[in-house]
Design an enzyme around this catalytic site. Structure first.
Site, PDB file in Angstrom:
ATOM      1  N   ASP A 149      53.406-135.981   4.517  1.00 29.78           N
ATOM      2  CA  ASP A 149      53.005-134.699   5.730  1.00 29.78           C
ATOM      3  C   ASP A 149      51.732-134.119   4.453  1.00 29.78           C
ATOM      4  O   ASP A 149      50.788-134.724   4.550  1.00 29.78           O
ATOM      5  CB  ASP A 149      53.892-133.650   5.361  1.00 29.78           C
ATOM      6  CG  ASP A 149      54.835-132.994   5.835  1.00 29.78           C
ATOM      7  OD1 ASP A 149      53.578-132.253   6.679  1.00 29.78           O
ATOM      8  OD2 ASP A 149      56.317-132.777   6.924  1.00 29.78           O
TER       9      ASP A 149
ATOM     10  N   HIS B  90      51.186-133.083  11.154  1.00 25.90           N
ATOM     11  CA  HIS B  90      52.182-133.260  10.051  1.00 25.90           C
ATOM     12  C   HIS B  90      51.199-134.032   9.607  1.00 25.90           C
ATOM     13  O   HIS B  90      51.726-135.031   8.341  1.00 25.90           O
ATOM     14  CB  HIS B  90      53.761-132.942   9.653  1.00 25.90           C
ATOM     15  CG  HIS B  90      53.643-132.140  10.608  1.00 25.90           C
ATOM     16  ND1 HIS B  90      53.724-131.287   9.346  1.00 25.90           N
ATOM     17  CD2 HIS B  90      54.999-131.365  11.096  1.00 25.90           C
ATOM     18  CE1 HIS B  90      54.745-130.257  10.177  1.00 25.90           C
ATOM     19  NE2 HIS B  90      55.346-130.789  10.692  1.00 25.90           N
TER      20      HIS B  90
ATOM     21  N   GLU C  10      56.293-131.290  15.762  1.00 26.46           N
ATOM     22  CA  GLU C  10      55.186-130.289  15.784  1.00 26.46           C
ATOM     23  C   GLU C  10      53.779-131.063  15.883  1.00 26.46           C
ATOM     24  O   GLU C  10      52.673-130.313  14.709  1.00 26.46           O
ATOM     25  CB  GLU C  10      55.209-129.349  14.480  1.00 26.46           C
ATOM     26  CG  GLU C  10      57.022-128.751  14.354  1.00 26.46           C
ATOM     27  CD  GLU C  10      57.123-128.039  13.373  1.00 26.46           C
ATOM     28  OE1 GLU C  10      57.512-127.261  13.612  1.00 26.46           O
ATOM     29  OE2 GLU C  10      57.042-128.500  11.997  1.00 26.46           O
TER      30      GLU C  10
HETATM   31  C1  ACM Z   1      61.394-130.912  11.757  1.00 20.17           C
HETATM   32  O1  ACM Z   1      62.662-129.654  11.282  1.00 20.17           O
HETATM   33  N1  ACM Z   1      60.176-130.074  12.030  1.00 20.17           N
HETATM   34  C2  ACM Z   1      62.058-131.521  12.483  1.00 20.17           C
END
Ligand code: ACM
Length: 532
Positions: free
Chosen positions: A194, A265, A328
């Site tokens: 991440d 991420h 995201e």
């Molecule tokens: C997430 O909680 N961004 C998958």
């Protein structure tokens, strides 16, 4: 027997059966078995008990023997003249579901049967949940006599752990897996990369861990306070350590699904290799939680890099799934990039969502070529779903419903019911958490199959998963606090037939399990004890 007494006899049998199904189960069993009958008497495991197992069940018999020795200090030897027997037996004529099992018991023997070792292992989990409090040392383990026919309602019974925001040792991961196994959970979703840290060694790209595994500080307090410490924080798993986790999980019949996040991420990877971002500018491993605009650029160089990374990952993890994230992904950098604009024009992609879909499809091809399947968070539906992808529905259930209607497999993990980083009680009385409120009862109330799906579509709902994101969870004790007992509630949700679920009954059984959890030093939430 005349007809009238036959009728009365049958009615009595039927009502006994109904009684057995609906009566409060005063045994510490979670998840509740599909069918259980308790008879008078008991079975005693002591020094004169022998485990008689099919040769194929060496792993399972060893597990049981070790459990008895470690928790109850009773060494079971290979006896020729035993006073009673625990029989572990493969029986191919039983239910073909590899996770189903049967237990029949008398004072002389307990027989656990299944068509595969998986089912035997779950029979053993049921058996050990019947053991008395290990803190009360006794020369024998006395258990009630039960007759059980059991099988899971769903095939995907998952738990996720974010090891990027905070790093957890392999010793703790093993404890996490042990806790999962106790509740018959079978899939460990390991969030390995991440913005705030890359946690898996990739031999071809050493900087991923030399640089990407370390950040120069972390957020303190809540996000809104924007405060940071300056303590270097990090860690990573060598490939050997990851393989050790896979092997450990295999013994517990748990599949380990790695997650390598892309195209967003990805800041930790881009801190190590900025050439794979659109700006190509040097950056640092993330210190603040949230969503970063700096994402992988869809160049050929990036795809080659990710192909090499995924090939190493697929070598470590035998799972048929690889989670590639997909959630995201801010599109600003792609909108600004002349390269991306040309790529979109050349490939007739009408917007950045279609570019994200292009990215995921390219990755899917690499994974499919190795005979494996990608999983993505539900954002991968935007701009067109990759042909063979499994969708993890987290922003509610709509993404999962849409994917199932398109014929894709789905795992449900909606924030409302399955995010174990949320508060579980009144926030003022709880340790700092990300937000939300997901009580034990709310988790328990979840039904993974949406009513709006047809029977055919519903077959694509493989199950559900609890997610433990760790922005606000820095220690193993806090992971345990957030997952327990919510994982127990989820375990019953994904295993037990919906018509047998009953919250007060579950809650009573949960309380019966507390001595064992205390013995294992599992820091379960005490708040849960008030949440009737
Ligand atoms: C997430 O909680 N961004 C998958």
């Amino acid at each position: 027997m005349n007809r009238k007494s036959l009728f009365l006899y049958c009615t009595l049998l039927l009502s006994l059966q109904v009684w057995a199904q609906t009566d409060t189960l005063k045994l510490p069993l979670i998840p509740r078995p599909a069918e259980i009958n308790v008879s008078a008497g008991s079975f005693k495991i002591g020094l004169n008990t022998h485990i008689l197992a099919d040769p194929k069940l060496l792993n399972e018999s060893k597990y049981l023997r070790n459990f008895i020795l470690a928790n109850h200090q009773i060494p079971l030897l290979n006896l020729t003249k035993a006073s009673n027997l625990i029989v572990l037996r493969i029986n191919k004529s039983l239910d073909k579901n590899k996770e189903s099992y049967r237990i029949s018991s008398s004072a002389k023997q307990i027989i656990i049967e299944a068509s595969e070792p998986n089912g035997i292992f779950y029979g053993i989990q049921t058996l050990i949940q019947l053991f008395p409090d290990p803190k009360n040392k006794a020369s024998a383990i006395t258990i009630p006599l039960v007759q059980i026919a059991d099988k899971p309602n769903y095939t995907w019974r998952g738990m996720h752990l974010d090891c990027s925001r905070h790093f957890f040792t392999t010793a703790f991961i093993k404890k996490y897996l042990d806790m999962m196994a106790y509740y018959k959970m079978n899939t460990f979703h390991w969030h390995l990369t991440d913005d705030q840290g890359w946690r898996i060694e990739i031999k071809k790209y050493p900087k991923l861990t030399e640089v990407g595994a370390w950040r120069n500080g972390s957020m303190i307090g809540h996000y809104r306070d924007q405060k940071f410490d300056s303590i270097k924080y990090g860690g990573f798993y060598t490939q050997d350590e990851a393989k050790e986790i896979v092997a450990y999980a295999q013994k517990l019949h748990i599949d380990v699904v790695p997650e390598i996040e892309m195209p967003g991420h990805a800041l930790a990877a881009l801190a190590a290799y900025p050439e794979f971002s659109c700006s190509k500018q040097a950056t640092q491993v993330g210190m603040r939680w949230g969503v970063e605009t700096n994402v992988f650029c869809p160049t050929e160089e990036t795809f080659t890099f990710l192909n090499h990374v995924l090939n190493e990952v697929m070598e470590i993890f035998p799972s048929k799934y690889v989670h590639i994230g997909g959630d995201e992904v801010p599109k600003e950098e792609w909108e600004k990039s002349a390269f991306c604009q040309k790529l979109m024009a050349d490939n007739k992609l009408k917007d950045a969502h279609e570019l994200q879909s292009y990215f995921i499809r390219r990755i899917e091809k690499m994974v499919n070529q190795k005979g494996k399947i990608i999983i993505g968070w539900d954002e991968i539906l935007e701009g067109g779903l990759a042909p063979n992808a499994l969708v993890m529905s987290w922003r509610g259930t709509e993404g999962g419903i849409a994917a199932a209607k398109m014929g894709h497999d789905v795992v449900m993990t909606p924030g409302s019911h399955c995010y174990f980083d949320h508060y579980q009680g009144t926030p003022a009385n709880e340790p700092l958490a990300i937000g939300g409120l997901t009580t034990l009862e709310k988790v328990y109330s979840y039904n993974p199959t949406p009513a709006s799906l047809s029977q055919q579509e519903a077959k694509h709902i493989l199950g559900a998963q609890g997610n433990v994101w760790t922005e606000y969870i820095a220690t193993p004790e806090q992971v345990e606090y957030m997952m327990m007992p919510r994982m127990a509630a989820l375990a019953e949700t994904v295993w037990t037939p919906e018509n047998l679920k009953d919250y007060p009954d579950f809650f009573m059984r949960w309380q019966l399990q507390i001595p064992y959890l205390e013995f294992k030093k599992i820091n379960f939430s005490k708040t849960s004890l008030q949440s009737k």
